[in-house]
Design a protein around this motif. Structure first.
Motif, PDB file in Angstrom:
ATOM      1  N   ASP A  51       0.884  -1.037  -0.186  1.00  0.00           N
ATOM      2  CA  ASP A  51       0.029   0.074   0.106  1.00  0.00           C
ATOM      3  C   ASP A  51       0.832   1.270  -0.197  1.00  0.00           C
ATOM      4  OD1 ASP A  51      -2.257   1.708   0.012  1.00  0.00           O
ATOM      5  OD2 ASP A  51      -2.998   0.990   2.023  1.00  0.00           O
ATOM      6  N   VAL A  52       0.369   2.315  -0.098  1.00  0.00           N
ATOM      7  CA  VAL A  52       0.883   3.590  -0.113  1.00  0.00           C
ATOM      8  C   VAL A  52       0.165   4.472   0.743  1.00  0.00           C
ATOM      9  CG1 VAL A  52      -0.097   4.325  -2.140  1.00  0.00           C
ATOM     10  CG2 VAL A  52       1.935   5.731  -1.450  1.00  0.00           C
ATOM     11  N   ARG A  53       0.723   5.339   1.603  1.00  0.00           N
ATOM     12  CA  ARG A  53       0.085   6.299   2.394  1.00  0.00           C
ATOM     13  C   ARG A  53       0.773   7.645   2.048  1.00  0.00           C
ATOM     14  NH1 ARG A  53       0.625   6.315   7.615  1.00  0.00           N
ATOM     15  NH2 ARG A  53       2.374   5.111   7.730  1.00  0.00           N
ATOM     16  N   LEU A  54       0.018   8.594   2.212  1.00  0.00           N
ATOM     17  CA  LEU A  54       0.323  10.140   2.264  1.00  0.00           C
ATOM     18  C   LEU A  54       0.204  10.566   3.479  1.00  0.00           C
ATOM     19  CD1 LEU A  54      -1.485  11.189  -1.306  1.00  0.00           C
ATOM     20  CD2 LEU A  54       0.899   9.899  -1.193  1.00  0.00           C
ATOM     21  N   VAL A  55       1.392  11.085   3.814  1.00  0.00           N
ATOM     22  CA  VAL A  55       1.536  11.619   5.399  1.00  0.00           C
ATOM     23  C   VAL A  55       1.903  12.877   5.489  1.00  0.00           C
ATOM     24  CG1 VAL A  55       2.895  11.058   7.492  1.00  0.00           C
ATOM     25  CG2 VAL A  55       2.291   9.258   6.013  1.00  0.00           C
ATOM     26  N   GLY A  56       1.372  13.603   6.270  1.00  0.00           N
ATOM     27  CA  GLY A  56       1.755  15.093   6.705  1.00  0.00           C
ATOM     28  C   GLY A  56       1.151  16.026   5.942  1.00  0.00           C
ATOM     29  N   LYS A  57       1.254  17.358   6.233  1.00  0.00           N
ATOM     30  CA  LYS A  57       0.828  18.545   5.540  1.00  0.00           C
ATOM     31  C   LYS A  57       1.137  18.417   4.028  1.00  0.00           C
ATOM     32  CE  LYS A  57       2.586  22.248   6.390  1.00  0.00           C
ATOM     33  NZ  LYS A  57       3.198  23.684   7.081  1.00  0.00           N
ATOM     34  N   HIS A  58       2.281  17.968   3.840  1.00  0.00           N
ATOM     35  CA  HIS A  58       2.837  18.158   2.486  1.00  0.00           C
ATOM     36  C   HIS A  58       2.492  16.681   1.571  1.00  0.00           C
ATOM     37  CE1 HIS A  58       4.902  21.685   3.233  1.00  0.00           C
ATOM     38  NE2 HIS A  58       5.406  21.223   4.150  1.00  0.00           N
ATOM     39  N   LYS A  59       1.811  15.803   2.182  1.00  0.00           N
ATOM     40  CA  LYS A  59       1.194  14.425   1.647  1.00  0.00           C
ATOM     41  C   LYS A  59       2.601  13.644   1.147  1.00  0.00           C
ATOM     42  CE  LYS A  59      -3.315  15.432   2.311  1.00  0.00           C
ATOM     43  NZ  LYS A  59      -3.863  14.674   3.272  1.00  0.00           N
ATOM     44  N   MET A  60       3.506  13.500   2.150  1.00  0.00           N
ATOM     45  CA  MET A  60       4.778  12.615   1.530  1.00  0.00           C
ATOM     46  C   MET A  60       4.185  11.093   1.459  1.00  0.00           C
ATOM     47  SD  MET A  60       8.532  12.656   3.455  1.00  0.00           S
ATOM     48  CE  MET A  60       8.692  14.193   3.280  1.00  0.00           C
ATOM     49  N   ALA A  61       4.884  10.566   0.454  1.00  0.00           N
ATOM     50  CA  ALA A  61       4.421   8.993   0.066  1.00  0.00           C
ATOM     51  C   ALA A  61       5.190   8.327   0.914  1.00  0.00           C
ATOM     52  CB  ALA A  61       4.660   8.834  -1.551  1.00  0.00           C
ATOM     53  N   HIS A  62       4.587   7.247   1.621  1.00  0.00           N
ATOM     54  CA  HIS A  62       5.165   6.039   2.311  1.00  0.00           C
ATOM     55  C   HIS A  62       4.609   4.878   1.662  1.00  0.00           C
ATOM     56  CE1 HIS A  62       6.083   8.338   6.227  1.00  0.00           C
ATOM     57  NE2 HIS A  62       5.981   9.109   5.503  1.00  0.00           N
ATOM     58  N   ILE A  63       5.703   4.183   1.011  1.00  0.00           N
ATOM     59  CA  ILE A  63       5.344   3.054   0.446  1.00  0.00           C
ATOM     60  C   ILE A  63       5.731   1.886   1.287  1.00  0.00           C
ATOM     61  CG2 ILE A  63       5.588   1.573  -1.854  1.00  0.00           C
ATOM     62  CD1 ILE A  63       4.997   4.545  -2.383  1.00  0.00           C
ATOM     63  N   HIS A  64       4.678   1.068   1.658  1.00  0.00           N
ATOM     64  CA  HIS A  64       4.888  -0.168   2.133  1.00  0.00           C
ATOM     65  C   HIS A  64       4.876  -1.374   1.533  1.00  0.00           C
ATOM     66  CE1 HIS A  64       2.876   2.155   6.074  1.00  0.00           C
ATOM     67  NE2 HIS A  64       4.033   2.506   5.605  1.00  0.00           N
ATOM     68  N   LEU A  65       5.719  -2.404   1.941  1.00  0.00           N
ATOM     69  CA  LEU A  65       5.909  -3.808   1.372  1.00  0.00           C
ATOM     70  C   LEU A  65       5.836  -4.741   2.455  1.00  0.00           C
ATOM     71  CD1 LEU A  65       8.135  -1.829  -0.572  1.00  0.00           C
ATOM     72  CD2 LEU A  65       7.448  -3.821  -1.943  1.00  0.00           C
ATOM     73  N   VAL A  66       5.336  -5.867   2.503  1.00  0.00           N
ATOM     74  CA  VAL A  66       5.510  -6.779   3.333  1.00  0.00           C
ATOM     75  C   VAL A  66       6.041  -8.279   2.745  1.00  0.00           C
ATOM     76  CG1 VAL A  66       3.470  -5.803   4.556  1.00  0.00           C
ATOM     77  CG2 VAL A  66       3.197  -7.642   2.644  1.00  0.00           C
ATOM     78  N   ARG A  67       6.562  -9.124   3.819  1.00  0.00           N
ATOM     79  CA  ARG A  67       7.084 -10.161   3.477  1.00  0.00           C
ATOM     80  C   ARG A  67       6.092 -11.050   2.910  1.00  0.00           C
ATOM     81  NH1 ARG A  67      12.238 -11.725   4.293  1.00  0.00           N
ATOM     82  NH2 ARG A  67      12.644 -10.217   5.666  1.00  0.00           N
TER      83      ARG A  67
END
Length: 210
Positions: A51-67
């Motif tokens: 999944d991807v989450r957009l975090v903070g006021k500037h909508k910074m992308a956090h890309i998540h990967l799982v095993r």
């Protein structure tokens, strides 16, 4: 030795692969294709994009990967560990030209597909339809109330008109962009689904080729 930006990205990724079951990619100003390439490498070593989450006021992308514990993913990881046992600066990694995050021809289609998935999910996260519609209607009411209270009609009345126009326009553009990404995913054989939160997402064909 001064490491290139690509080498730093790869080094940080391999450190997470070796020590974690959940990987988070956070690289400010990185292009979507960079995230797609890093996710591709992680998937070569037994992870899968989640999944991807957009975090903070500037909508910074956090890309998540799982095993990924599926037999196909584990087989692929074992093959790549044998072929690329010591990935890092100055050494090859799966699917990329040496010293870069530029996909080799055999990996280009997979990287493009992962990148499109990430962009589709990010577009969905950026445009919460219910939230934007609520803001589009609440904004004018707020500005009209402030105009009455302060008497600054010349400043606040234009904002009451422009705010919903801007928000609805942004929603329309985002919806159109996401529809085009969805067309690419469908053409690549992905299946549309709704996740547990009710979001529209896509699942890629499996299993991977090793």
């Amino acid at each position: 030795m001064t490491l290139s930006l690509a080498d730093r990205h790869i080094t940080a990724l391999m450190r997470q692969i070796a020590t974690r079951d959940v990987i988070e990619l956070v690289h400010p100003f990185a292009e979507w294709q960079t995230f797609g390439a890093l996710a591709y490498i992680a998937e070569c070593y037994g992870f899968r994009y989640a999944d991807v989450r957009l975090v903070g006021k500037h909508k910074m992308a956090h890309i998540h990967l799982v095993r990924d514990t599926s037999p196909q993913a584990q087989q692929r990881a074992a093959a790549n560990l044998a072929a690329f046992p010591d990935p890092g600066p100055g050494r090859p990694v799966p699917g990329m030209y040496l010293g870069s995050l530029t996909p080799a021809p055999e990996a280009q289609a997979d990287v493009d597909l992962i990148t499109t998935l990430i962009r589709y999910d990010a577009a969905g996260a950026a445009a919460n339809r219910k939230q934007l519609l609520a803001m589009a209607w609440a904004g004018p009411v707020l500005f009209l109330l402030l105009a009455v209270l302060t008497g600054k009609y010349a400043v606040l009345l234009p904002l009451a008109v422009l705010t919903p126009a801007f928000l609805l326009g942004a929603l329309r553009i985002n919806t159109s962009r996401r529809a085009k990404l969805a067309e690419r995913l469908l053409a690549a054989g992905c299946t549309p689904v709704r996740d547990e939160a009710g979001r529209e997402r896509f699942v890629r064909p499996v299993p991977y080729a090793v």
